[in-house]
Design an enzyme around this catalytic site. Structure first.
Site, short mmCIF file in Angstrom:
data_model
loop_
_atom_site.label_atom_id
_atom_site.label_comp_id
_atom_site.label_asym_id
_atom_site.label_seq_id
_atom_site.Cartn_x
_atom_site.Cartn_y
_atom_site.Cartn_z
N TYR A 67 -73.93 -63.28 -25.73
CA TYR A 67 -73.40 -62.12 -24.46
C TYR A 67 -75.21 -61.47 -24.18
CZ TYR A 67 -68.17 -63.25 -23.50
OH TYR A 67 -67.55 -64.33 -23.48
N ARG A 70 -76.64 -64.04 -22.23
CA ARG A 70 -76.02 -63.83 -20.86
C ARG A 70 -76.47 -62.87 -19.53
NH1 ARG A 70 -70.21 -67.01 -21.15
NH2 ARG A 70 -70.35 -66.28 -18.70
N ASN A 102 -65.36 -63.78 -12.02
CA ASN A 102 -66.69 -64.21 -12.77
C ASN A 102 -66.64 -63.00 -13.18
OD1 ASN A 102 -67.19 -66.60 -11.56
ND2 ASN A 102 -68.59 -65.61 -9.87
N VAL A 103 -67.89 -62.68 -14.53
CA VAL A 103 -67.68 -61.41 -14.89
C VAL A 103 -69.02 -60.32 -14.85
CG1 VAL A 103 -66.63 -62.14 -17.15
CG2 VAL A 103 -69.17 -62.76 -16.78
N HIS A 119 -61.44 -61.78 -14.59
CA HIS A 119 -62.04 -61.92 -16.36
C HIS A 119 -62.64 -60.82 -16.78
CE1 HIS A 119 -61.04 -66.25 -15.70
NE2 HIS A 119 -59.96 -65.14 -15.61
N CYS A 146 -69.80 -46.96 -31.28
CA CYS A 146 -68.71 -47.01 -29.74
C CYS A 146 -69.38 -45.43 -29.42
CB CYS A 146 -66.93 -46.45 -30.01
SG CYS A 146 -66.28 -45.24 -29.23
N CYS A 149 -65.78 -42.42 -29.89
CA CYS A 149 -65.72 -42.62 -31.86
C CYS A 149 -66.46 -43.25 -32.62
CB CYS A 149 -64.04 -43.49 -32.06
SG CYS A 149 -64.11 -45.29 -32.07
N THR A 188 -64.50 -72.42 -7.27
CA THR A 188 -63.70 -72.63 -8.63
C THR A 188 -63.47 -74.08 -8.70
OG1 THR A 188 -61.88 -71.96 -9.27
CG2 THR A 188 -61.19 -71.41 -7.34
N SER A 189 -62.97 -74.57 -9.58
CA SER A 189 -62.90 -75.89 -10.24
C SER A 189 -61.42 -75.84 -10.41
CB SER A 189 -63.36 -75.88 -11.94
OG SER A 189 -62.92 -75.45 -12.44
P1 NAD Z 1 -65.47 -71.57 -19.30
O1 NAD Z 1 -66.01 -72.02 -17.59
O2 NAD Z 1 -66.32 -71.47 -20.15
O3 NAD Z 1 -64.31 -72.36 -20.33
C1 NAD Z 1 -64.82 -73.30 -20.79
C2 NAD Z 1 -63.86 -74.30 -21.49
O4 NAD Z 1 -62.84 -73.79 -22.37
C3 NAD Z 1 -63.55 -75.20 -20.45
O5 NAD Z 1 -63.41 -76.25 -20.78
C4 NAD Z 1 -62.11 -74.56 -20.27
O6 NAD Z 1 -61.09 -76.12 -20.17
C5 NAD Z 1 -61.75 -74.61 -21.64
N1 NAD Z 1 -60.45 -73.48 -22.01
C6 NAD Z 1 -59.94 -73.47 -20.82
N2 NAD Z 1 -59.05 -71.97 -20.98
C7 NAD Z 1 -59.12 -71.88 -22.37
C8 NAD Z 1 -57.67 -71.49 -23.33
N3 NAD Z 1 -57.19 -70.61 -22.95
N4 NAD Z 1 -58.55 -71.59 -24.82
C9 NAD Z 1 -59.68 -72.63 -25.09
N5 NAD Z 1 -59.90 -73.12 -24.55
C10 NAD Z 1 -60.06 -73.06 -23.32
O7 NAD Z 1 -65.82 -69.95 -19.82
P2 NAD Z 1 -67.26 -68.81 -20.08
O8 NAD Z 1 -68.21 -69.67 -19.37
O9 NAD Z 1 -66.82 -68.72 -21.55
O10 NAD Z 1 -66.44 -67.65 -19.26
C11 NAD Z 1 -66.20 -66.86 -20.69
C12 NAD Z 1 -66.81 -65.97 -19.13
O11 NAD Z 1 -67.45 -66.50 -18.27
C13 NAD Z 1 -65.37 -65.67 -18.12
O12 NAD Z 1 -64.87 -64.70 -18.36
C14 NAD Z 1 -65.84 -67.11 -16.77
O13 NAD Z 1 -64.79 -65.77 -15.96
C15 NAD Z 1 -67.93 -65.94 -17.12
N6 NAD Z 1 -68.50 -66.68 -16.60
C16 NAD Z 1 -68.85 -66.03 -15.19
C17 NAD Z 1 -69.86 -66.75 -14.47
C18 NAD Z 1 -70.28 -65.78 -13.22
O14 NAD Z 1 -70.49 -64.68 -14.04
N7 NAD Z 1 -71.23 -66.28 -13.04
C19 NAD Z 1 -69.59 -67.74 -14.75
C20 NAD Z 1 -69.14 -68.50 -15.72
C21 NAD Z 1 -68.98 -68.13 -16.68
N1 APR Z 2 -70.94 -73.48 -3.75
C1 APR Z 2 -69.39 -73.37 -3.82
N2 APR Z 2 -68.56 -74.30 -5.16
C2 APR Z 2 -69.55 -74.21 -5.82
C3 APR Z 2 -71.02 -74.65 -5.89
C4 APR Z 2 -72.17 -73.86 -4.36
N3 APR Z 2 -73.42 -73.42 -4.75
N4 APR Z 2 -71.96 -74.39 -6.91
C5 APR Z 2 -70.96 -74.82 -7.66
N5 APR Z 2 -69.31 -74.74 -6.91
C6 APR Z 2 -68.35 -75.56 -7.32
C7 APR Z 2 -68.46 -76.13 -8.55
O1 APR Z 2 -68.32 -77.37 -7.71
C8 APR Z 2 -66.79 -75.97 -9.66
O2 APR Z 2 -65.72 -76.56 -8.62
O3 APR Z 2 -67.94 -74.17 -8.33
C9 APR Z 2 -67.00 -74.09 -9.74
C10 APR Z 2 -67.36 -73.98 -10.63
O4 APR Z 2 -66.33 -74.13 -11.48
P1 APR Z 2 -66.60 -73.58 -13.08
O5 APR Z 2 -68.06 -74.15 -13.54
O6 APR Z 2 -65.07 -74.12 -13.59
O7 APR Z 2 -66.32 -71.68 -13.12
P2 APR Z 2 -64.99 -71.24 -12.30
O8 APR Z 2 -63.49 -72.09 -11.79
O9 APR Z 2 -64.84 -69.61 -11.88
O10 APR Z 2 -64.30 -71.53 -14.10
C11 APR Z 2 -63.04 -70.45 -13.69
O11 APR Z 2 -62.64 -70.54 -16.56
O12 APR Z 2 -63.57 -70.94 -18.16
C12 APR Z 2 -62.76 -70.05 -17.51
O13 APR Z 2 -62.74 -67.50 -17.18
C13 APR Z 2 -64.01 -68.50 -17.10
O14 APR Z 2 -64.07 -67.91 -15.13
C14 APR Z 2 -63.93 -69.20 -15.65
C15 APR Z 2 -62.50 -70.26 -15.44
#
Ligand code: NAD
Ligand code: APR
Length: 242
Positions: A67, A70, A102-103, A119, A146, A149, A188-189
Site C-alpha cells: 500500500y 501504491r 476507487n481509493v 471502498h 496510532c 491511542c 468499471t468492469s
Molecule cells: P482488484 O480489482 O484488485 O480485484 C482483485 C481480484 O479479486 C479480482 O480478480 C476479483 O475478481 C477478485 N475478488 C473480487 N471480490 C473478491 C472477494 N470478495 N474475495 C476474494 N477475491 C475477490 O482489486 P484491487 O486492485 O486489489 O482493489 C483493492 C483496492 O484498490 C480496492 O478498494 C479498489 O477499489 C482499489 N483500486 C483503486 C483504484 C483507483 O483508486 N484508481 C484502481 C484499482 C483498484
Molecule cells: N475509460 C473508460 N473505461 C476504461 C478506461 C478508460 N480510459 N480504461 C479502462 N477502462 C475500463 C476497463 O475496460 C474495465 O472495464 O475500466 C474498467 C476497469 O475495471 P477494473 O479494473 O475491474 O476496476 P473496477 O471495475 O474499479 O474494479 C471494481 O473490484 O477488485 C475490486 O475493490 C476493487 O474497486 C475494485 C472493484
C-alpha cells in the site's frame, strides 16, 4: 457517438434521481493501472493476494509495503479530464449522487465535494484498537503507533475482499437506487458487488443506464446508452452539453 452523447446528456438533464458510479477505469488516464485490464498487476502482486484481511493478518509488513508503494505511485499522479468533467456534471446537476469504487481520492481533488468512496481511501488509516480514522500521507509500518491511542494497530481504511462496505456510504446509494431513473457507469468492469448490481437495478425499473467504457460492454449491464471510448474523452463531451 455524437447522437449517443446527446441522448446521454438529455437522460441526465431530465432525470429526477440521477446516480454516478465510477471504477478504476476513470483513473486509467491518470496513469493508475486498473486491475482487470492488460496491466492487471500492481507491483508484481495480485491484489486478491494482498487486499484481504487474511493476507494482512499473515504478513502486515508486506501488505503495508504494497500500500505504501501504491500511495507513492498515486501521489505522483493527477486527476484527468474525466474526473474534472464528472465534477462539472455534479455542479450542473445538483441532484446527482456520486459514488466511486476507487481509493485514489481523485474525485474529491477534481472538485466533487460529497463523493461517496465505497471502498475507502488509500490515504486514510483506521486503528483496529480505538477506531480512530485519520489521513496518513507517509509510509506506514505495522509498528507505526496510532496517533490517538499509540497502539501499533493501524490498517488501511480500505474495503478488502470479503469485507462489508461502510453503511454510511451504502445507505444513501440504496435510498437513491429506490427511485433512480438514470445512472452513469464509468470505467468499471462490473465484476465486484454491490457496485456491479446498481445498473441492473436501475434498468429493472426502466431507468436509463449510461455506460462509458473502452471495451465492448458487459453482460452485467443491460446498458441503455453504451458509449464506447475513453472516459477522458467522452465525459467532457457530455458535460459540455449540460
Ligand atoms: P482488484 O480489482 O484488485 O480485484 C482483485 C481480484 O479479486 C479480482 O480478480 C476479483 O475478481 C477478485 N475478488 C473480487 N471480490 C473478491 C472477494 N470478495 N474475495 C476474494 N477475491 C475477490 O482489486 P484491487 O486492485 O486489489 O482493489 C483493492 C483496492 O484498490 C480496492 O478498494 C479498489 O477499489 C482499489 N483500486 C483503486 C483504484 C483507483 O483508486 N484508481 C484502481 C484499482 C483498484
Ligand atoms: N475509460 C473508460 N473505461 C476504461 C478506461 C478508460 N480510459 N480504461 C479502462 N477502462 C475500463 C476497463 O475496460 C474495465 O472495464 O475500466 C474498467 C476497469 O475495471 P477494473 O479494473 O475491474 O476496476 P473496477 O471495475 O474499479 O474494479 C471494481 O473490484 O477488485 C475490486 O475493490 C476493487 O474497486 C475494485 C472493484
Amino acid at each position: 457517438l455524437t447522437e449517443k452523447v446527446e441522448r446521454a446528456a438529455l437522460a441526465l438533464r431530465s432525470a429526477r434521481a440521477p446516480l454516478f458510479l465510477s471504477g478504476a477505469g476513470i483513473s486509467a488516464e491518470s496513469g493508475i493501472p486498473t486491475f482487470r485490464g492488460a496491466d492487471g498487476l500492481w507491483n508484481n502482486y495480485r491484489s486478491e493476494d494482498l487486499a484481504t484481511p487474511v493476507a494482512f493478518a499473515r504478513d502486515p509488513a508486506l501488505v503495508w509495503s504494497w500500500y505504501n508503494w501504491r500511495k507513492r505511485l498515486i501521489a505522483e499522479k493527477q486527476p484527468n479530464a474525466a474526473h474534472y468533467a464528472a465534477a462539472d456534471i455534479s455542479r450542473k446537476i445538483p441532484t446527482l449522487l456520486a459514488a466511486t469504487q476507487n481509493v485514489d481520492g481523485f474525485h474529491a481533488v477534481a472538485g466533487i465535494e460529497n463523493i461517496l468512496e465505497m471502498h475507502g481511501n488509500i490515504y486514510r488509516t483506521r486503528c483496529t484498537a480505538c477506531g480512530d480514522i485519520t489521513e496518513n500521507r507517509g509510509d506506514i509500518l505495522p509498528t507505526t503507533p496510532c496517533a490517538t491511542c499509540a497502539e501499533p494497530t493501524l490498517r488501511p481504511d480500505i474495503v478488502w475482499f470479503g469485507e462489508a462496505l461502510p453503511a454510511n456510504v451504502l445507505q444513501p446509494i440504496y435510498e437513491r437506487l429506490q427511485i433512480c431513473d438514470a445512472i452513469v457507469v464509468v470505467g468499471t468492469s462490473g465484476s465486484v458487488y454491490p457496485a456491479a448490481g446498481f445498473a441492473v437495478e436501475v434498468r429493472r425499473r426502466e431507468g436509463h443506464v449510461i455506460e462509458i467504457n473502452v471495451d465492448e460492454g458487459h453482460g452485467h449491464y443491460a446498458n441503455d446508452i453504451y458509449l464506447r471510448g475513453r472516459a477522458g474523452e467522452i465525459l467532457p463531451r457530455i458535460a459540455e452539453l449540460l
